[in-house]
Design a protein around this motif. Structure first.
Motif, PDB file in Angstrom:
ATOM      1  N   LEU A 109      45.930 -21.108  -6.646  1.00  0.00           N
ATOM      2  CA  LEU A 109      46.026 -21.501  -5.248  1.00  0.00           C
ATOM      3  C   LEU A 109      45.130 -22.717  -5.067  1.00  0.00           C
ATOM      4  O   LEU A 109      43.901 -22.624  -5.181  1.00  0.00           O
ATOM      5  CB  LEU A 109      45.576 -20.365  -4.331  1.00  0.00           C
ATOM      6  N   TYR A 110      45.744 -23.851  -4.796  1.00  0.00           N
ATOM      7  CA  TYR A 110      45.044 -25.129  -4.751  1.00  0.00           C
ATOM      8  C   TYR A 110      44.768 -25.495  -3.294  1.00  0.00           C
ATOM      9  O   TYR A 110      45.695 -25.775  -2.529  1.00  0.00           O
ATOM     10  CB  TYR A 110      45.905 -26.182  -5.452  1.00  0.00           C
ATOM     11  N   VAL A 111      43.491 -25.451  -2.903  1.00  0.00           N
ATOM     12  CA  VAL A 111      43.075 -25.772  -1.538  1.00  0.00           C
ATOM     13  C   VAL A 111      42.296 -27.081  -1.600  1.00  0.00           C
ATOM     14  O   VAL A 111      41.167 -27.124  -2.097  1.00  0.00           O
ATOM     15  CB  VAL A 111      42.206 -24.651  -0.924  1.00  0.00           C
ATOM     16  N   ASP A 112      42.892 -28.155  -1.112  1.00  0.00           N
ATOM     17  CA  ASP A 112      42.289 -29.478  -1.233  1.00  0.00           C
ATOM     18  C   ASP A 112      41.494 -29.825   0.020  1.00  0.00           C
ATOM     19  O   ASP A 112      41.893 -29.499   1.140  1.00  0.00           O
ATOM     20  CB  ASP A 112      43.389 -30.518  -1.457  1.00  0.00           C
ATOM     21  N   ASP A 113      40.362 -30.503  -0.202  1.00  0.00           N
ATOM     22  CA  ASP A 113      39.526 -31.005   0.888  1.00  0.00           C
ATOM     23  C   ASP A 113      39.173 -29.890   1.865  1.00  0.00           C
ATOM     24  O   ASP A 113      39.350 -30.003   3.073  1.00  0.00           O
ATOM     25  CB  ASP A 113      40.252 -32.152   1.610  1.00  0.00           C
ATOM     26  N   PHE A 114      38.623 -28.820   1.316  1.00  0.00           N
ATOM     27  CA  PHE A 114      38.361 -27.632   2.112  1.00  0.00           C
ATOM     28  C   PHE A 114      37.057 -27.765   2.899  1.00  0.00           C
ATOM     29  O   PHE A 114      36.009 -28.080   2.353  1.00  0.00           O
ATOM     30  CB  PHE A 114      38.265 -26.402   1.204  1.00  0.00           C
ATOM     31  N   SER A 115      37.130 -27.525   4.180  1.00  0.00           N
ATOM     32  CA  SER A 115      35.953 -27.471   5.036  1.00  0.00           C
ATOM     33  C   SER A 115      36.338 -26.703   6.295  1.00  0.00           C
ATOM     34  O   SER A 115      37.378 -26.964   6.888  1.00  0.00           O
ATOM     35  CB  SER A 115      35.468 -28.877   5.406  1.00  0.00           C
ATOM     36  N   VAL A 116      35.515 -25.736   6.677  1.00  0.00           N
ATOM     37  CA  VAL A 116      35.816 -24.936   7.863  1.00  0.00           C
ATOM     38  C   VAL A 116      34.560 -24.822   8.716  1.00  0.00           C
ATOM     39  O   VAL A 116      33.440 -25.001   8.241  1.00  0.00           O
ATOM     40  CB  VAL A 116      36.318 -23.524   7.496  1.00  0.00           C
ATOM     41  N   SER A 117      34.756 -24.507   9.972  1.00  0.00           N
ATOM     42  CA  SER A 117      33.628 -24.229  10.853  1.00  0.00           C
ATOM     43  C   SER A 117      33.210 -22.773  10.684  1.00  0.00           C
ATOM     44  O   SER A 117      33.948 -21.957  10.116  1.00  0.00           O
ATOM     45  CB  SER A 117      34.020 -24.500  12.309  1.00  0.00           C
ATOM     46  N   ALA A 118      32.037 -22.447  11.167  1.00  0.00           N
ATOM     47  CA  ALA A 118      31.474 -21.118  10.943  1.00  0.00           C
ATOM     48  C   ALA A 118      32.317 -20.009  11.570  1.00  0.00           C
ATOM     49  O   ALA A 118      32.314 -18.883  11.090  1.00  0.00           O
ATOM     50  CB  ALA A 118      30.046 -21.060  11.487  1.00  0.00           C
ATOM     51  N   ASN A 119      33.035 -20.308  12.655  1.00  0.00           N
ATOM     52  CA  ASN A 119      33.817 -19.273  13.330  1.00  0.00           C
ATOM     53  C   ASN A 119      35.309 -19.373  13.013  1.00  0.00           C
ATOM     54  O   ASN A 119      36.134 -18.769  13.690  1.00  0.00           O
ATOM     55  CB  ASN A 119      33.611 -19.351  14.843  1.00  0.00           C
ATOM     56  N   ASP A 120      35.672 -20.106  11.987  1.00  0.00           N
ATOM     57  CA  ASP A 120      37.075 -20.261  11.620  1.00  0.00           C
ATOM     58  C   ASP A 120      37.569 -18.983  10.944  1.00  0.00           C
ATOM     59  O   ASP A 120      36.943 -18.494  10.001  1.00  0.00           O
ATOM     60  CB  ASP A 120      37.225 -21.447  10.654  1.00  0.00           C
ATOM     61  N   PRO A 121      38.707 -18.409  11.394  1.00  0.00           N
ATOM     62  CA  PRO A 121      39.218 -17.186  10.752  1.00  0.00           C
ATOM     63  C   PRO A 121      39.579 -17.396   9.288  1.00  0.00           C
ATOM     64  O   PRO A 121      39.633 -16.435   8.510  1.00  0.00           O
ATOM     65  CB  PRO A 121      40.458 -16.837  11.583  1.00  0.00           C
ATOM     66  N   ALA A 122      39.829 -18.653   8.893  1.00  0.00           N
ATOM     67  CA  ALA A 122      40.120 -18.925   7.489  1.00  0.00           C
ATOM     68  C   ALA A 122      38.925 -18.588   6.605  1.00  0.00           C
ATOM     69  O   ALA A 122      39.083 -18.264   5.422  1.00  0.00           O
ATOM     70  CB  ALA A 122      40.511 -20.390   7.308  1.00  0.00           C
ATOM     71  N   LEU A 123      37.721 -18.667   7.169  1.00  0.00           N
ATOM     72  CA  LEU A 123      36.509 -18.362   6.419  1.00  0.00           C
ATOM     73  C   LEU A 123      36.510 -16.911   5.949  1.00  0.00           C
ATOM     74  O   LEU A 123      36.262 -16.610   4.780  1.00  0.00           O
ATOM     75  CB  LEU A 123      35.292 -18.638   7.293  1.00  0.00           C
ATOM     76  N   THR A 124      36.817 -16.003   6.863  1.00  0.00           N
ATOM     77  CA  THR A 124      36.865 -14.584   6.518  1.00  0.00           C
ATOM     78  C   THR A 124      37.968 -14.305   5.517  1.00  0.00           C
ATOM     79  O   THR A 124      37.798 -13.527   4.568  1.00  0.00           O
ATOM     80  CB  THR A 124      37.089 -13.735   7.784  1.00  0.00           C
ATOM     81  N   ALA A 125      39.122 -14.955   5.693  1.00  0.00           N
ATOM     82  CA  ALA A 125      40.246 -14.744   4.797  1.00  0.00           C
ATOM     83  C   ALA A 125      39.907 -15.170   3.373  1.00  0.00           C
ATOM     84  O   ALA A 125      40.258 -14.487   2.403  1.00  0.00           O
ATOM     85  CB  ALA A 125      41.469 -15.513   5.296  1.00  0.00           C
ATOM     86  N   LEU A 126      39.219 -16.308   3.245  1.00  0.00           N
ATOM     87  CA  LEU A 126      38.868 -16.791   1.919  1.00  0.00           C
ATOM     88  C   LEU A 126      37.831 -15.882   1.265  1.00  0.00           C
ATOM     89  O   LEU A 126      37.919 -15.586   0.071  1.00  0.00           O
ATOM     90  CB  LEU A 126      38.333 -18.219   1.997  1.00  0.00           C
ATOM     91  N   LYS A 127      36.859 -15.432   2.018  1.00  0.00           N
ATOM     92  CA  LYS A 127      35.856 -14.518   1.464  1.00  0.00           C
ATOM     93  C   LYS A 127      36.520 -13.255   0.926  1.00  0.00           C
ATOM     94  O   LYS A 127      36.176 -12.755  -0.150  1.00  0.00           O
ATOM     95  CB  LYS A 127      34.824 -14.146   2.533  1.00  0.00           C
ATOM     96  N   THR A 128      37.476 -12.743   1.679  1.00  0.00           N
ATOM     97  CA  THR A 128      38.180 -11.538   1.248  1.00  0.00           C
ATOM     98  C   THR A 128      38.969 -11.799  -0.027  1.00  0.00           C
ATOM     99  O   THR A 128      38.988 -10.981  -0.946  1.00  0.00           O
ATOM    100  CB  THR A 128      39.128 -11.052   2.360  1.00  0.00           C
ATOM    101  N   ALA A 129      39.605 -12.967  -0.100  1.00  0.00           N
ATOM    102  CA  ALA A 129      40.402 -13.297  -1.277  1.00  0.00           C
ATOM    103  C   ALA A 129      39.539 -13.459  -2.520  1.00  0.00           C
ATOM    104  O   ALA A 129      39.920 -13.062  -3.622  1.00  0.00           O
ATOM    105  CB  ALA A 129      41.190 -14.579  -1.020  1.00  0.00           C
ATOM    106  N   LEU A 130      38.349 -14.040  -2.347  1.00  0.00           N
ATOM    107  CA  LEU A 130      37.484 -14.310  -3.493  1.00  0.00           C
ATOM    108  C   LEU A 130      36.769 -13.056  -3.977  1.00  0.00           C
ATOM    109  O   LEU A 130      36.606 -12.862  -5.185  1.00  0.00           O
ATOM    110  CB  LEU A 130      36.460 -15.381  -3.124  1.00  0.00           C
ATOM    111  N   ASP A 131      36.313 -12.231  -3.059  1.00  0.00           N
ATOM    112  CA  ASP A 131      35.558 -11.036  -3.437  1.00  0.00           C
ATOM    113  C   ASP A 131      36.411  -9.783  -3.435  1.00  0.00           C
ATOM    114  O   ASP A 131      36.046  -8.782  -4.037  1.00  0.00           O
ATOM    115  CB  ASP A 131      34.379 -10.849  -2.477  1.00  0.00           C
TER     116      ASP A 131
END
Length: 251
Positions: A109-131
């Motif tokens: 899964l190739y995510v280019d130029d990744f940057s999110v704000s602290a309250n972005d729901p994508a942040l939680t989704a990525l943490k779940t995917a990685l761990d």
């Protein structure tokens, strides 16, 4: 799915990419250490051995994105496939991964130029995917993300005020810990530094040769350095842009 080498998650669906950009690993100069580490990790992955999610960070234009695309060259025949995923679509990760789990291929899964704000729901989704959450993550899927930010989120001035001393040791505050905790979920970190002048000139010469221009003289070198100076950047991307401009003018 195996008939295509790459896919893009778009409008809630995996869509095949018909014309995949061709990048050669040998054309990526000045990043030999990063290439070796990424190739080794990917070799383990396609062989069905343990491998890590990868975070590629550093200066713009130094090959972070290109090196991921170039992996299809040596590994596509072994079953490697790329899935391009925008950062804001990370909230769809369970839907993206679901159809991949049962496939015989190995998916990055190739995510280019990744940057999110602290309250972005994508942040939680990525943490779940990685761990991993309750659901066991698929063993044939890894995340390779590129970012100009080492910790993937903006570093705010107010974060500095949260640092505190504990037993003569300086400890970060909760906001900084949150940022670090995300990047730490990637098992392999690769940093890309700005090009030196010699590395930049090597890249210019390479791109000129690929465009059919072998001639190199003092005037060409001077113009290429001026081109980089005007853009306040020495990188592989800037070298390629100069080469295309120069070759176009002298075709």
């Amino acid at each position: 799915m195996s008939t295509h080498l790459a896919y893009r998650w778009h409008q809630q669906k995996l869509r095949p990419i018909e014309f995949v950009q061709t990048v050669q690993l040998d054309d990526l100069l000045g990043i030999d250490r990063q290439k070796a580490a990424l190739i080794q990790n990917t070799r383990q992955f396609v062989a069905g051995k343990p491998a890590n999610h990868v975070l590629l960070t550093g200066s713009r234009g130094t090959g972070k994105s290109s090196i991921v695309k170039a992996l299809l060259g040596p590994f596509a025949a072994q079953g490697l496939r790329l899935v391009e995923l925008a950062a804001h679509d990370l909230i769809d990760l369970p839907d993206v991964v679901a159809p991949l789990r049962a496939q015989p291929e190995r998916f990055i899964l190739y995510v280019d130029d990744f940057s999110v704000s602290a309250n972005d729901p994508a942040l939680t989704a990525l943490k779940t995917a990685l761990d991993g959450g309750i659901e066991e993550p698929p063993e044939n899927v890894l995340v390779y993300a590129t970012s100009n930010r080492r910790h993937l989120m903006p570093e705010m001035k107010k974060d500095n005020g949260e640092y505190h001393w504990l037993d003569d040791e300086l400890h970060p505050g909760e906001s900084t810990e949150e940022k670090i905790s995300l990047s730490e979920r990637f098992g392999l970190w690769l940093s890309f530094l700005p090009f030196t002048q010699d590395q930049y000139l090597d890249a210019v010469r390479l791109h000129l040769r690929k465009l059919g221009h072998e001639h190199w003289d003092e005037e060409t070198e001077k113009l290429s350095l001026r081109w980089a100076l005007n853009r306040a950047s020495r990188s592989g991307r800037v070298a390629r842009q100069f080469a295309r401009d120069w070759a176009g003018r002298h075709a």
